[in-house]
Motif scaffolding. Structure first.
Motif, PDB file in Angstrom:
ATOM      1  N   ARG A  51      -1.586  51.648  44.294  1.00  0.00           N
ATOM      2  CA  ARG A  51      -0.258  52.131  43.936  1.00  0.00           C
ATOM      3  C   ARG A  51       0.759  51.000  43.832  1.00  0.00           C
ATOM      4  O   ARG A  51       1.681  51.055  43.024  1.00  0.00           O
ATOM      5  N   GLN A  52       0.620  49.969  44.669  1.00  0.00           N
ATOM      6  CA  GLN A  52       1.605  48.889  44.673  1.00  0.00           C
ATOM      7  C   GLN A  52       1.328  47.825  43.612  1.00  0.00           C
ATOM      8  O   GLN A  52       2.181  46.985  43.352  1.00  0.00           O
ATOM      9  N   GLU A  53       0.175  47.828  43.017  1.00  0.00           N
ATOM     10  CA  GLU A  53      -0.126  46.856  41.960  1.00  0.00           C
ATOM     11  C   GLU A  53       0.370  47.424  40.629  1.00  0.00           C
ATOM     12  O   GLU A  53      -0.358  48.082  39.897  1.00  0.00           O
ATOM     13  N   THR A  54       1.620  47.178  40.319  1.00  0.00           N
ATOM     14  CA  THR A  54       2.229  47.734  39.108  1.00  0.00           C
ATOM     15  C   THR A  54       2.723  46.611  38.201  1.00  0.00           C
ATOM     16  O   THR A  54       3.065  45.518  38.668  1.00  0.00           O
ATOM     17  N   TYR A  55       2.751  46.914  36.917  1.00  0.00           N
ATOM     18  CA  TYR A  55       3.193  45.958  35.904  1.00  0.00           C
ATOM     19  C   TYR A  55       4.190  46.656  34.986  1.00  0.00           C
ATOM     20  O   TYR A  55       4.297  47.889  34.971  1.00  0.00           O
ATOM     21  N   PHE A 372       7.782  36.531  50.824  1.00  0.00           N
ATOM     22  CA  PHE A 372       7.705  35.291  50.059  1.00  0.00           C
ATOM     23  C   PHE A 372       6.257  34.943  49.744  1.00  0.00           C
ATOM     24  O   PHE A 372       5.921  34.538  48.632  1.00  0.00           O
ATOM     25  N   PHE A 373       5.382  35.128  50.732  1.00  0.00           N
ATOM     26  CA  PHE A 373       3.955  34.854  50.523  1.00  0.00           C
ATOM     27  C   PHE A 373       3.368  35.810  49.484  1.00  0.00           C
ATOM     28  O   PHE A 373       2.668  35.390  48.554  1.00  0.00           O
ATOM     29  N   ILE A 374       3.664  37.101  49.634  1.00  0.00           N
ATOM     30  CA  ILE A 374       3.122  38.098  48.699  1.00  0.00           C
ATOM     31  C   ILE A 374       3.728  37.902  47.312  1.00  0.00           C
ATOM     32  O   ILE A 374       3.086  38.181  46.293  1.00  0.00           O
ATOM     33  N   ASN A 375       4.953  37.384  47.265  1.00  0.00           N
ATOM     34  CA  ASN A 375       5.620  37.182  45.985  1.00  0.00           C
ATOM     35  C   ASN A 375       4.858  36.171  45.116  1.00  0.00           C
ATOM     36  O   ASN A 375       4.820  36.303  43.891  1.00  0.00           O
ATOM     37  N   PHE A 376       4.276  35.154  45.751  1.00  0.00           N
ATOM     38  CA  PHE A 376       3.485  34.183  44.991  1.00  0.00           C
ATOM     39  C   PHE A 376       2.301  34.867  44.315  1.00  0.00           C
ATOM     40  O   PHE A 376       1.980  34.595  43.150  1.00  0.00           O
ATOM     41  N   ILE A 377       1.642  35.767  45.053  1.00  0.00           N
ATOM     42  CA  ILE A 377       0.505  36.492  44.479  1.00  0.00           C
ATOM     43  C   ILE A 377       0.977  37.418  43.363  1.00  0.00           C
ATOM     44  O   ILE A 377       0.327  37.530  42.317  1.00  0.00           O
ATOM     45  N   ALA A 378       2.133  38.079  43.573  1.00  0.00           N
ATOM     46  CA  ALA A 378       2.663  38.975  42.544  1.00  0.00           C
ATOM     47  C   ALA A 378       3.032  38.213  41.278  1.00  0.00           C
ATOM     48  O   ALA A 378       2.810  38.696  40.161  1.00  0.00           O
ATOM     49  N   ILE A 379       3.591  37.011  41.449  1.00  0.00           N
ATOM     50  CA  ILE A 379       3.932  36.190  40.279  1.00  0.00           C
ATOM     51  C   ILE A 379       2.671  35.765  39.542  1.00  0.00           C
ATOM     52  O   ILE A 379       2.618  35.767  38.308  1.00  0.00           O
ATOM     53  N   TYR A 380       1.638  35.417  40.302  1.00  0.00           N
ATOM     54  CA  TYR A 380       0.368  35.033  39.681  1.00  0.00           C
ATOM     55  C   TYR A 380      -0.213  36.186  38.867  1.00  0.00           C
ATOM     56  O   TYR A 380      -0.773  35.989  37.787  1.00  0.00           O
ATOM     57  N   ALA A 383       2.976  40.792  38.188  1.00  0.00           N
ATOM     58  CA  ALA A 383       3.238  42.174  38.605  1.00  0.00           C
ATOM     59  C   ALA A 383       4.730  42.429  38.720  1.00  0.00           C
ATOM     60  O   ALA A 383       5.537  41.505  38.936  1.00  0.00           O
ATOM     61  N   SER A 384       5.107  43.693  38.580  1.00  0.00           N
ATOM     62  CA  SER A 384       6.523  44.059  38.700  1.00  0.00           C
ATOM     63  C   SER A 384       7.013  43.944  40.134  1.00  0.00           C
ATOM     64  O   SER A 384       8.220  43.959  40.384  1.00  0.00           O
TER      65      SER A 384
END
Length: 586
Positions: A51-55, A372-380, A383-384
């Protein structure tokens, strides 16, 4: 009052922005005139089981309508943090004006676009849209039974219910299944049908709720079971401690009547023997007082947010729960400063400015560091959920210009109003040696066992909370949550009081950290339960979803542990002060 001002400020800003955009529909008032434009916002797309992996919706090669697009925007800070990415669909929809099946765009399907759609279909991608803040979900496509051929849904059939001048219901039917083949042209179409509805505007979100899930017999039974546990535990603690303490008081009174020779020959033991050390400052008082202050603030935030959620249906507005929690956390910063600063002053601490900074930024630093850590993965992953830089700046401004000054005010008040060490017993200059005791009376064992009962009183509710956050359920039974919070606090205080009494009776005066950690160990069991929930109750997969889940579950568990630890310490502190006040000590 403060929340309404915040909403008014946001609404005023959006009104100014809205006047600059070619949109006439009033989504904030939720009222429309005939043939007034109704905006269909495209939000996000992503795998159903994550559910949290959104684009962004248009990250897939979908096409937009012919109307002029409106750049996406965020209404609130909560929406920005939750990854809401509203983009105008370009579809021409007017209030009460029906639209027959109409082609609005076409997709020239080359090999990369086909691969993108095939990947989305294989991973069960769903997309979300909004009309007048009402969410709509649709599936991208489906595969045949063998999974070799893939089909895209190309026809959005919208059925909108209205009551007077308000939209009260939206339904989407996906039709027009088209096989994905390279170097073909796919046309996308839509239709709009309006129907009169008897649903009241204030009840329009009821269709999204699931009473059969949240008001299941198991839920009611768990609440009743926890309530009976509280009654039993409180009665047991009261009976044991009152009888035991009465015997202790009688024994100590008898000892007072003895002469010095008899007292020296007598067998003195028990919690009275450590009266000269029981109010000795805890080890690492700066960290300890900061944890207590943060825990008191988290409890205040939880209590206030649950009450607001009970009064206001926060689930009806995107990001409103998170926005409310951030606002309340900032507003309750004086609570952190007051309890942390006063406790640090009572324990003789002198570096109160350092303590104030640590107390103010302990929870924000933990949350922001994880994000901040999760944000790096989301940017990679593009993801929205990637937090925009402007939102990061806004959060930092709240920390430095709201939380820190209010924490300073609370610290000054706490040091001046209740920072004097008015203990009922004098503290000896030399610490008393701690005698040997049985293994199960060691602080480490007490800490490990102390969190079992509090966890047992809430773990059923944890299942419902996890399901609402990590799956497609809207949590709305905040009355249950308030009752569980009260039960958790009572059970935690009772358990820590019993643990502390046995520890003091073994003439071990290290009760401050023991009472805090024995209550805070509830968080360890909650985090262990989150592993069970992830592997046996969900179908999540992938690096992004896994890091998101376990990262934020660690934040949640830590915050819960700090809150329980503070509640346990505060209750135990009152108990310790009470029993030593009632004993005559030379």
């Amino acid at each position: 009052m403060g929340s309404s001002r915040w909403k008014l400020a946001v609404a005023a800003f959006l009104a100014v922005v809205g006047s600059l955009l070619p949109v006439d529909a009033d989504e904030h008032e939720h009222t429309y005139t005939d043939k007034e434009e109704v905006v269909l916002w495209m939000n996000t797309v992503g795998p159903y089981h994550n559910r949290q992996e959104t684009y962004k919706y248009f990250s897939l090669p979908f096409c937009a309508g012919s109307k002029k697009t409106i750049s996406h925007y965020h209404e609130t800070l909560g929406e920005a943090l939750q990854g809401v990415e509203l983009e105008f669909s370009g579809l021409d929809i007017k209030f009460k004006e029906e639209v027959m099946q109409n082609t609005y765009c076409s997709i020239n399907l080359d090999k990369p676009k086909q691969d993108a759609f095939v990947y989305a279909i294989k991973n069960h991608y769903w997309y979300q849209m909004y009309i007048d803040d009402l969410p709509i979900w649709g599936i991208v496509g489906e595969a045949d039974e063998n999974g070799e051929e893939h089909y895209l849904w190309t026809y959005k059939k919208l059925e909108i219910g209205y009551n007077g001048n308000r939209i009260v219901d939206v339904n989407l039917t996906s039709e027009g299944k088209v096989k994905l083949m390279p170097n073909t042209k796919i046309t996308m179409s839509y239709s709009v049908k309006w129907k009169k509805s008897d649903v009241k505007f204030e009840d329009r979100f009821d269709k999204y709720l699931d009473p059969s899930f949240f008001q299941h017999r198991i839920h009611w039974f768990s609440i009743f079971n926890s309530f009976m546990m509280v009654i039993f535990l409180v009665g047991l603690v009261s009976m044991i401690l009152m009888r035991t303490l009465r015997k202790d008081y009688a024994r100590y009174s008898k000892e007072e009547e003895m002469d010095d020779m008899d007292r020296d020959l007598g067998d003195e033991y028990g919690w009275k023997q450590v009266h000269g050390d029981v109010f000795r400052p805890s080890s690492h008082p700066l960290i300890f007082s900061s944890l207590i202050g943060s825990g008191c603030q988290i409890f205040s935030v939880s209590f206030i947010v649950i009450i607001v959620a009970m009064v206001e249906d926060l689930y009806t507005e995107r990001g409103s729960m998170l926005s409310t929690a951030i606002f309340v956390y900032a507003a309750t910063s004086p609570v952190n400063g007051y309890f942390g600063g006063s406790l640090y002053a009572k324990q003789g601490g002198r570096r109160w400015i350092k303590q104030m900074f640590i107390g103010a930024f302990m929870i924000p630093a933990m949350v922001c560091g994880t994000a901040f850590f999760i944000n790096f993965i989301a940017i990679y992953y593009h993801a929205s959920r990637a937090i925009p830089f402007g939102t990061m700046v806004a959060v930092c401004c709240i920390c430095f210009f709201v939380i820190l000054p209010l924490n300073l005010v609370g610290t000054i008040l706490g040091r001046n109003l209740s920072g004097q060490p008015n203990f009922p017993c004098r503290v000896n200059a030399v610490p008393r040696p701690i005698p040997e005791k049985k293994w199960f009376m060691e602080p480490a064992v007490i800490v490990c066992l102390g969190g079992i009962l509090p966890f047992g009183s809430i773990f059923i509710e944890m299942y419902f909370i996890f399901t609402s956050f990590w799956a497609y359920k809207i949590y709305y039974v905040y009355g249950f949550m308030m009752l569980v919070l009260v039960i958790l606090c009572i059970v935690t205080v009772c358990v820590t009081i019993v643990c502390t009494y046995f520890l003091l009776n073994a003439e071990d005066y290290r009760w401050q950290w023991t009472s805090f950690l024995s209550a805070a160990s509830t968080a360890v069991y909650v985090y262990m339960y989150s592993f069970y929930y992830y592997f046996f109750k969900t179908k999540m997969y992938g690096l992004f979803q896994t890091s998101f889940y376990f990262g934020y579950m660690a934040v949640f568990s830590t915050a819960l542990g700090i809150m329980c630890g503070a509640v346990g310490y505060m209750g135990t502190s009152a108990f310790v002060r009470k029993i030593y006040t009632n004993v005559k000590i030379d």
